[in-house]
Enzyme design. Sequence first.
Site, PDB file in Angstrom:
ATOM      1  N   SER A 176     -15.063   7.781 -32.282  1.00 28.60           N
ATOM      2  CA  SER A 176     -15.816   6.961 -31.331  1.00 28.60           C
ATOM      3  C   SER A 176     -15.079   5.634 -31.246  1.00 28.60           C
ATOM      4  O   SER A 176     -14.869   4.971 -32.263  1.00 28.60           O
ATOM      5  CB  SER A 176     -17.244   6.760 -31.844  1.00 28.60           C
ATOM      6  OG  SER A 176     -17.797   5.620 -31.234  1.00 28.60           O
ATOM      7  N   ARG A 194     -20.738  -7.637 -26.262  1.00 27.56           N
ATOM      8  CA  ARG A 194     -22.088  -7.173 -25.893  1.00 27.56           C
ATOM      9  C   ARG A 194     -22.946  -8.233 -25.210  1.00 27.56           C
ATOM     10  O   ARG A 194     -23.594  -7.938 -24.203  1.00 27.56           O
ATOM     11  CB  ARG A 194     -22.822  -6.585 -27.105  1.00 27.56           C
ATOM     12  CG  ARG A 194     -22.229  -5.298 -27.627  1.00 27.56           C
ATOM     13  CD  ARG A 194     -22.110  -4.234 -26.546  1.00 27.56           C
ATOM     14  NE  ARG A 194     -21.630  -2.973 -27.093  1.00 27.56           N
ATOM     15  CZ  ARG A 194     -20.517  -2.368 -26.725  1.00 27.56           C
ATOM     16  NH1 ARG A 194     -19.750  -2.900 -25.804  1.00 27.56           N
ATOM     17  NH2 ARG A 194     -20.157  -1.223 -27.256  1.00 27.56           N
TER      18      ARG A 194
END
Length: 406
Positions: free
Chosen positions: A176, A95
Site C-alpha cells: 500500500s 491530508r
Amino acid sequence: MAKRKIVVAYSGGLDTSVMVKWLKDKYDADIVTATGFLGQVKEIEGVKEKALKTGAVKAIVLDLREEFLTNYVWKALKASALYEGAYPMACAIGRPLLAKMLVDVAIEEGVDSVAHGCTGKGNDQVRFEVGVQSLAPRLDVIAPLRTWEFKSREEEMEYARKHNIPVKATKENPYSIDENLWGIAVECGVLEDPTVSPPDDAYQITVDPKNSPDTPALITIGFEKGIPICLNEIELSAVELVSQLRDLGAAYGVGRLDLIENRVVGIKSREIYEAPAAVILHTAHSELERLILDKETFRYKQNVSNKIANLIYDGLWYSPLFKSLCAFVDATQENITGEVKLELYKGTIKTLSRSSVYSLYNKNLATYTVEDTFDHKSSDGFIKIYGLPYKTIALVKNPAKEEVTV
Ligand code: ARG
C-alpha cells in the site's frame, strides 16, 4: 426532490474507484470526484477519465503542489517537525490540505456530504475527518471502507470487474503506497513482519545506496527566514526545488527510513519511507538553526518541534494550539537566513559548511588559540554559584568530614 450529490476524495486507486460506484448505487447519488495533485507520480495519469468512466458526473483534478509546499510543508520544516524523532510526515501533512480541498469543492458544488477512502484503523481517516469538521462542521462525512461488505482486495476487484470499473491490469503491487512530493510511505505485504528487512521492490524511488554513484554530489541550499529558496545559488520555485532534491537524493540513496511507529488509534505499525527532499532539507535547516538560534530558543524549540509533530500526525492541523505554536516557530525563523553546503554519498548526508550573516558563532570566543577573547577567570565564580544547590545537597547528605563518592 433533487438528487443527492456527494464529493469523493478520489485517488484513482482500487478503493476509491470501487467507492464511486458503490456510493452512487447505495445513495442513488451523483458523484463528483476531487483529486488533489500533490506530486504523486504513479496514479495521477488519466485519473480524470478514469473517474468519469467509473460513473462520476464530474471529475475535478487540482494541482495543489505549490500550495502544499508553501502553506503546509514549509510550516513543518520550519518547525523541524519529525514524528517520533524521525518521520518527516509527507502523508500526514498532505491530508489537511486534501480535507480543505474537499470542503472547498463541496461548497462550490453546493453539496452536504463528502466521502473518503480511508480504512477504519489508520491515521488518515482521523486527519480527513477532523480536518473537515474543523473547517466545515455541518458537512456530513461518509467513510464507506469502515462499513461496506468487501472483506478483501479480491472482493473489491470482483466488484470492479462486474461493474466495468477500470482497474490496473498490471501484476498487483503487494504494497500500500501513499505518495507526494515530500515523500512516499510503503506498507503491507512482507513489510508487516518487522523481523523481515525490506526487499528491494519495497523502495519505489530511491536507489539502493550500495548501487548509488561512487562520487559524491555536492549541493548548496540557501534559506530565507527558515524557507529554502535556492539550490546551488539558483533561485527556484518550491515545486522545482523539492522536485530536484527528491530526484537527486533518490539517485544517491538518500532518505530511506524503516520505522515502527505509534498510530493515533494505538496500533504499532511498520512503514518504509522514502523522503529524499524532506531528509535533505530538514538536515540543512537544522544545521542553520544550530548556527543562528540562541541557546534558550534552540532548546525550547526542540520541545515545540516535538509537540507540533504530534499535532500534525494526530490530525490536529487546524487546531488553535497548532496555530499558536506555528506563530512561535515563525518568530524563531526571523534570522534563519543563510547557506548550507551538503555532500550526498551512498545514502548519507554530510554537512560540509554553513554560513549566515546572523550567525552567532564567534570564532574569538570559541578558539583555543592566542586569538581567544573569552574571560576564563569569570568561569570560576560562575561555576561556584551554578553548582551551589548540588554542593548544598551533598553536604546535607554527607555531613561527616570524609569525602564519599556517590
Ligand atoms: N504511516 C503514515 C502516516 O500515518 C503513512 C500512512 C499511509 N501509508 C500508506 N502506505 N498508505 O502518516
